[in-house]
Scaffold this motif. Sequence first.
Motif, PDB file in Angstrom:
ATOM      1  N   PHE A 239     -13.446  47.097  71.724  1.00  0.00           N
ATOM      2  CA  PHE A 239     -12.955  48.471  71.833  1.00  0.00           C
ATOM      3  C   PHE A 239     -11.432  48.492  71.953  1.00  0.00           C
ATOM      4  CE2 PHE A 239     -11.665  52.204  74.234  1.00  0.00           C
ATOM      5  CZ  PHE A 239     -12.304  53.226  73.540  1.00  0.00           C
ATOM      6  N   HIS A 240     -10.884  47.613  72.783  1.00  0.00           N
ATOM      7  CA  HIS A 240      -9.429  47.591  72.964  1.00  0.00           C
ATOM      8  C   HIS A 240      -8.712  47.144  71.688  1.00  0.00           C
ATOM      9  CE1 HIS A 240      -9.097  48.744  77.129  1.00  0.00           C
ATOM     10  NE2 HIS A 240     -10.039  47.883  77.473  1.00  0.00           N
TER      11      HIS A 240
ATOM     12  N   ALA B  56     -13.936  52.070  60.365  1.00  0.00           N
ATOM     13  CA  ALA B  56     -15.258  51.702  59.853  1.00  0.00           C
ATOM     14  C   ALA B  56     -15.160  50.548  58.869  1.00  0.00           C
ATOM     15  CB  ALA B  56     -15.916  52.910  59.192  1.00  0.00           C
ATOM     16  N   ARG B  57     -14.100  50.539  58.061  1.00  0.00           N
ATOM     17  CA  ARG B  57     -13.922  49.441  57.106  1.00  0.00           C
ATOM     18  C   ARG B  57     -13.655  48.115  57.814  1.00  0.00           C
ATOM     19  NH1 ARG B  57     -11.476  53.618  53.960  1.00  0.00           N
ATOM     20  NH2 ARG B  57      -9.392  53.165  54.778  1.00  0.00           N
ATOM     21  N   LYS B  58     -13.223  48.178  59.057  1.00  0.00           N
ATOM     22  CA  LYS B  58     -13.015  46.967  59.859  1.00  0.00           C
ATOM     23  C   LYS B  58     -14.302  46.503  60.538  1.00  0.00           C
ATOM     24  CE  LYS B  58      -8.496  46.610  59.308  1.00  0.00           C
ATOM     25  NZ  LYS B  58      -7.837  45.401  58.739  1.00  0.00           N
ATOM     26  N   GLY B  59     -15.368  47.296  60.399  1.00  0.00           N
ATOM     27  CA  GLY B  59     -16.652  46.889  60.949  1.00  0.00           C
ATOM     28  C   GLY B  59     -17.033  47.529  62.265  1.00  0.00           C
ATOM     29  N   TYR B  60     -16.247  48.481  62.763  1.00  0.00           N
ATOM     30  CA  TYR B  60     -16.565  49.107  64.047  1.00  0.00           C
ATOM     31  C   TYR B  60     -17.670  50.147  63.870  1.00  0.00           C
ATOM     32  CZ  TYR B  60     -12.310  46.860  65.655  1.00  0.00           C
ATOM     33  OH  TYR B  60     -11.364  45.923  65.967  1.00  0.00           O
ATOM     34  N   PRO B  61     -18.543  50.305  64.868  1.00  0.00           N
ATOM     35  CA  PRO B  61     -19.609  51.314  64.772  1.00  0.00           C
ATOM     36  C   PRO B  61     -19.023  52.722  64.745  1.00  0.00           C
ATOM     37  CG  PRO B  61     -19.566  50.307  66.958  1.00  0.00           C
ATOM     38  CD  PRO B  61     -18.628  49.515  66.108  1.00  0.00           C
ATOM     39  N   SER B  62     -19.767  53.656  64.170  1.00  0.00           N
ATOM     40  CA  SER B  62     -19.244  55.009  63.971  1.00  0.00           C
ATOM     41  C   SER B  62     -18.862  55.680  65.282  1.00  0.00           C
ATOM     42  CB  SER B  62     -20.270  55.859  63.217  1.00  0.00           C
ATOM     43  OG  SER B  62     -21.502  55.893  63.921  1.00  0.00           O
ATOM     44  N   SER B  63     -19.613  55.416  66.355  1.00  0.00           N
ATOM     45  CA  SER B  63     -19.281  56.040  67.644  1.00  0.00           C
ATOM     46  C   SER B  63     -17.908  55.586  68.131  1.00  0.00           C
ATOM     47  CB  SER B  63     -20.349  55.687  68.686  1.00  0.00           C
ATOM     48  OG  SER B  63     -20.457  54.277  68.837  1.00  0.00           O
ATOM     49  N   VAL B  64     -17.600  54.311  67.942  1.00  0.00           N
ATOM     50  CA  VAL B  64     -16.286  53.786  68.330  1.00  0.00           C
ATOM     51  C   VAL B  64     -15.205  54.337  67.408  1.00  0.00           C
ATOM     52  CG1 VAL B  64     -14.873  51.690  68.480  1.00  0.00           C
ATOM     53  CG2 VAL B  64     -17.207  51.697  69.379  1.00  0.00           C
TER      54      VAL B  64
ATOM     55  N   ALA C 255      -9.820  47.787  68.648  1.00  0.00           N
ATOM     56  CA  ALA C 255      -9.876  48.978  67.795  1.00  0.00           C
ATOM     57  C   ALA C 255      -8.810  49.980  68.215  1.00  0.00           C
ATOM     58  CB  ALA C 255     -11.263  49.614  67.879  1.00  0.00           C
ATOM     59  N   LEU C 256      -8.624  50.132  69.513  1.00  0.00           N
ATOM     60  CA  LEU C 256      -7.624  51.060  70.033  1.00  0.00           C
ATOM     61  C   LEU C 256      -6.218  50.632  69.613  1.00  0.00           C
ATOM     62  CD1 LEU C 256      -7.677  53.598  71.886  1.00  0.00           C
ATOM     63  CD2 LEU C 256      -7.191  52.062  73.799  1.00  0.00           C
ATOM     64  N   SER C 257      -5.943  49.341  69.722  1.00  0.00           N
ATOM     65  CA  SER C 257      -4.629  48.828  69.341  1.00  0.00           C
ATOM     66  C   SER C 257      -4.370  49.029  67.851  1.00  0.00           C
ATOM     67  CB  SER C 257      -4.542  47.343  69.701  1.00  0.00           C
ATOM     68  OG  SER C 257      -3.327  46.785  69.266  1.00  0.00           O
ATOM     69  N   PHE C 258      -5.388  48.760  67.030  1.00  0.00           N
ATOM     70  CA  PHE C 258      -5.247  48.962  65.587  1.00  0.00           C
ATOM     71  C   PHE C 258      -4.982  50.434  65.273  1.00  0.00           C
ATOM     72  CE2 PHE C 258      -7.331  50.320  61.641  1.00  0.00           C
ATOM     73  CZ  PHE C 258      -6.655  49.551  60.712  1.00  0.00           C
ATOM     74  N   ALA C 259      -5.747  51.333  65.914  1.00  0.00           N
ATOM     75  CA  ALA C 259      -5.609  52.765  65.644  1.00  0.00           C
ATOM     76  C   ALA C 259      -4.235  53.276  66.058  1.00  0.00           C
ATOM     77  CB  ALA C 259      -6.706  53.536  66.370  1.00  0.00           C
TER      78      ALA C 259
END
Length: 210
Positions: free
Chosen positions: A131-132, A162-170, A134-138
């Motif tokens: 999660f962290h 999503a293209r990085k593989g994270y679930p839709s909720s994240v 994903a947050l840093s990337f965003a």
Amino acid sequence: MRPRRSPRTSRMSRRRREPSSDQPPEETSDPESAVRAILLRRLSSAPRTRNELREDLRRRGADPDASERVLDRFEEVGLVDDVAFTRLWVESRHRSKALARPALRRELQQRGVDANIIERALEDINDEGEFHRALSFAEGKARLRAGEELPAAVNRLARQLARKGYPSSVCFSVARNVLATKFEQRQDDIVDEMFTGDVVDDLAAHQESM
């Protein structure tokens, strides 16, 4: 008297005569030597999985039995190590490319790594760490294009995650949080507008393809 050839012409002629390293190995009384030479050339540029090396030898026409014997010996001395390769791949790609576990799993499967080895390496990434990341990337991607409304930007950023593989909720949670914070808008103000059917369907389809 024969005319002298220029140094450039001589070099070009030699290059034409030299065999390419991409060509199949020449017939030899010691096929293991040919296999060993190919493997050492391949490993000198970058680590590779056993399956990648096996497929490379097959394409070059190497003797299959000799290939397996040499690969076994290379594993014994640590020149071929799928466990070390996988752990390094997971660490590097997660850090530098912000890939989530599903994307990392798919990449390693494509390289022929054993499923048990993959899953053990992925244990180094937990939900919180993912999660962290994903947050840093965003945070690095959060921006509004000219004329773009905030809900549209959230949807676009969610697709990138999503293209990085994270679930839709994240994807939605992180995208909404980062953009709302950056542009000082309450998350509740954009929630109703962002969950359009086509975006949700797109993300769901992407997750299924992984």
